[in-house]
Design a protein around this motif. Sequence first.
Motif, PDB file in Angstrom:
ATOM      1  N   ARG A  68       0.845  -1.212   0.000  1.00 17.27           N
ATOM      2  CA  ARG A  68       0.000   0.000   0.000  1.00 17.27           C
ATOM      3  C   ARG A  68       0.872   1.251   0.000  1.00 17.27           C
ATOM      4  O   ARG A  68       0.553   2.247  -0.648  1.00 17.27           O
ATOM      5  CB  ARG A  68      -0.931   0.000   1.214  1.00 17.27           C
ATOM      6  CG  ARG A  68      -2.152  -0.870   1.048  1.00 17.27           C
ATOM      7  CD  ARG A  68      -3.092  -0.750   2.224  1.00 17.27           C
ATOM      8  NE  ARG A  68      -3.635   0.608   2.395  1.00 17.27           N
ATOM      9  CZ  ARG A  68      -4.501   0.939   3.341  1.00 17.27           C
ATOM     10  NH1 ARG A  68      -4.928   0.015   4.195  1.00 17.27           N
ATOM     11  NH2 ARG A  68      -4.943   2.183   3.440  1.00 17.27           N
ATOM     12  N   THR A  69       1.970   1.203   0.718  1.00 17.22           N
ATOM     13  CA  THR A  69       2.920   2.328   0.737  1.00 17.22           C
ATOM     14  C   THR A  69       3.408   2.640  -0.670  1.00 17.22           C
ATOM     15  O   THR A  69       3.422   3.795  -1.105  1.00 17.22           O
ATOM     16  CB  THR A  69       4.116   1.987   1.644  1.00 17.22           C
ATOM     17  OG1 THR A  69       3.661   1.865   2.990  1.00 17.22           O
ATOM     18  CG2 THR A  69       5.200   3.046   1.555  1.00 17.22           C
ATOM     19  N   LEU A  70       3.807   1.603  -1.378  1.00 12.00           N
ATOM     20  CA  LEU A  70       4.328   1.798  -2.735  1.00 12.00           C
ATOM     21  C   LEU A  70       3.237   2.305  -3.678  1.00 12.00           C
ATOM     22  O   LEU A  70       3.520   3.081  -4.591  1.00 12.00           O
ATOM     23  CB  LEU A  70       4.942   0.500  -3.253  1.00 12.00           C
ATOM     24  CG  LEU A  70       6.172   0.015  -2.475  1.00 12.00           C
ATOM     25  CD1 LEU A  70       6.606  -1.361  -2.970  1.00 12.00           C
ATOM     26  CD2 LEU A  70       7.318   1.013  -2.591  1.00 12.00           C
ATOM     27  N   ASP A  71       1.990   1.882  -3.448  1.00  8.01           N
ATOM     28  CA  ASP A  71       0.881   2.377  -4.276  1.00  8.01           C
ATOM     29  C   ASP A  71       0.688   3.882  -4.070  1.00  8.01           C
ATOM     30  O   ASP A  71       0.451   4.621  -5.034  1.00  8.01           O
ATOM     31  CB  ASP A  71      -0.405   1.629  -3.924  1.00  8.01           C
ATOM     32  CG  ASP A  71      -0.364   0.168  -4.340  1.00  8.01           C
ATOM     33  OD1 ASP A  71       0.493  -0.200  -5.168  1.00  8.01           O
ATOM     34  OD2 ASP A  71      -1.192  -0.613  -3.804  1.00  8.01           O
ATOM     35  N   VAL A  72       0.777   4.330  -2.817  1.00  8.17           N
ATOM     36  CA  VAL A  72       0.634   5.765  -2.523  1.00  8.17           C
ATOM     37  C   VAL A  72       1.781   6.548  -3.157  1.00  8.17           C
ATOM     38  O   VAL A  72       1.575   7.613  -3.754  1.00  8.17           O
ATOM     39  CB  VAL A  72       0.580   6.001  -1.001  1.00  8.17           C
ATOM     40  CG1 VAL A  72       0.655   7.497  -0.688  1.00  8.17           C
ATOM     41  CG2 VAL A  72      -0.685   5.410  -0.413  1.00  8.17           C
TER      42      VAL A  72
ATOM     43  N   SER B 238       1.492   9.467  -6.170  1.00  4.12           N
ATOM     44  CA  SER B 238       1.763  10.821  -5.670  1.00  4.12           C
ATOM     45  C   SER B 238       2.416  11.732  -6.703  1.00  4.12           C
ATOM     46  O   SER B 238       2.326  12.956  -6.613  1.00  4.12           O
ATOM     47  CB  SER B 238       2.661  10.738  -4.437  1.00  4.12           C
ATOM     48  OG  SER B 238       3.978  10.349  -4.819  1.00  4.12           O
ATOM     49  N   GLY B 239       3.140  11.144  -7.634  1.00  3.03           N
ATOM     50  CA  GLY B 239       3.915  11.950  -8.563  1.00  3.03           C
ATOM     51  C   GLY B 239       5.331  12.211  -8.106  1.00  3.03           C
ATOM     52  O   GLY B 239       6.132  12.799  -8.849  1.00  3.03           O
ATOM     53  N   VAL B 240       5.675  11.787  -6.870  1.00  6.99           N
ATOM     54  CA  VAL B 240       7.046  11.917  -6.384  1.00  6.99           C
ATOM     55  C   VAL B 240       7.887  10.796  -7.003  1.00  6.99           C
ATOM     56  O   VAL B 240       7.487   9.624  -6.964  1.00  6.99           O
ATOM     57  CB  VAL B 240       7.102  11.837  -4.840  1.00  6.99           C
ATOM     58  CG1 VAL B 240       8.548  11.867  -4.341  1.00  6.99           C
ATOM     59  CG2 VAL B 240       6.292  12.968  -4.213  1.00  6.99           C
TER      60      VAL B 240
END
Length: 297
Positions: free
Chosen positions: A148-152, A156-158
């Motif tokens: 889930r962290t990697l999905d966010v 994000s565009g970062v």
Amino acid sequence: MRIFDPHVHMSARTTDDYEAMYAAGVRAVVEPAFWLGQPRTGVTSFVDYFDLITGWERFRASQFGIRHHATIGLNPKEANDPRCREVMAELPRFLVRESVVAIGETGYDSMTAAEQDVFEEHMSLALEYELPVLVHTPHRDKLSGTQRTLDVVAASGVAPELVVVDHLNELTVDIVADSGCWMGFSIYPDTKMDEQRMVAILQRIGTDRILINSAADWGRSDVLKTLKTGELMLESGFTEADVDRVLWQNPIDFYSQSGRVDVTPLPGFEAFIAPPLFEGNSVQRGAPATTPDAVRA
């Protein structure tokens, strides 16, 4: 051995720790914004704390020859408390300080909707202020939390090279490696990772994009776990250049993306240089001092 500890909570440590770290080769650290161990009850508590880790703690570290940097953010554990959420409006004035090299720790603790909202706000600030991000992964349900962290991060565009996903282990390292993000590992006495497991991961995936930290705080932890991991790397066949890459150059490469990392030696703490000789003799009177501490004594 040169060591840059990329994640250590020095405001919870003693001056003895600073002295031991300097003796071990630690010359620079990053102190991520953290929770206190008990709930904060208002925004002013955060403001005082952010002032401390970007001001007083930086000065205190310098008295022991160590360059101190910080990351600023609302810790995931506190993102669920409405009294703490108001601090998000205060972050911008700290993000422009010269010692702030990233946003964080952000990410998930219990993977609630509130944590997700705050995590996404942090990623937006990273875009606006062009800063790297230090992301905390949950202690429970580790694999799904890391995905889930990697999905966010992806949404994000970062850029992934501006993100370090921390507190990884054997279960989560591969998906982070594939994402292009940096991989952070905390070496602890009895939780998270230990030196042996860390070296086994390095033997499998190499030294690129790897950050190793002590994550030492007010809990049971050890500010010298970076040194001990480096020593085990050497005993396991890694070269001194490999150790220098992981414990010194990688943290510099990652946090230098902020444009604010300073690893220049502090005045008075440079390595002692023996005086030149003339026909075997120097102008120094008495036995030569070999360390900065000996010189000051």
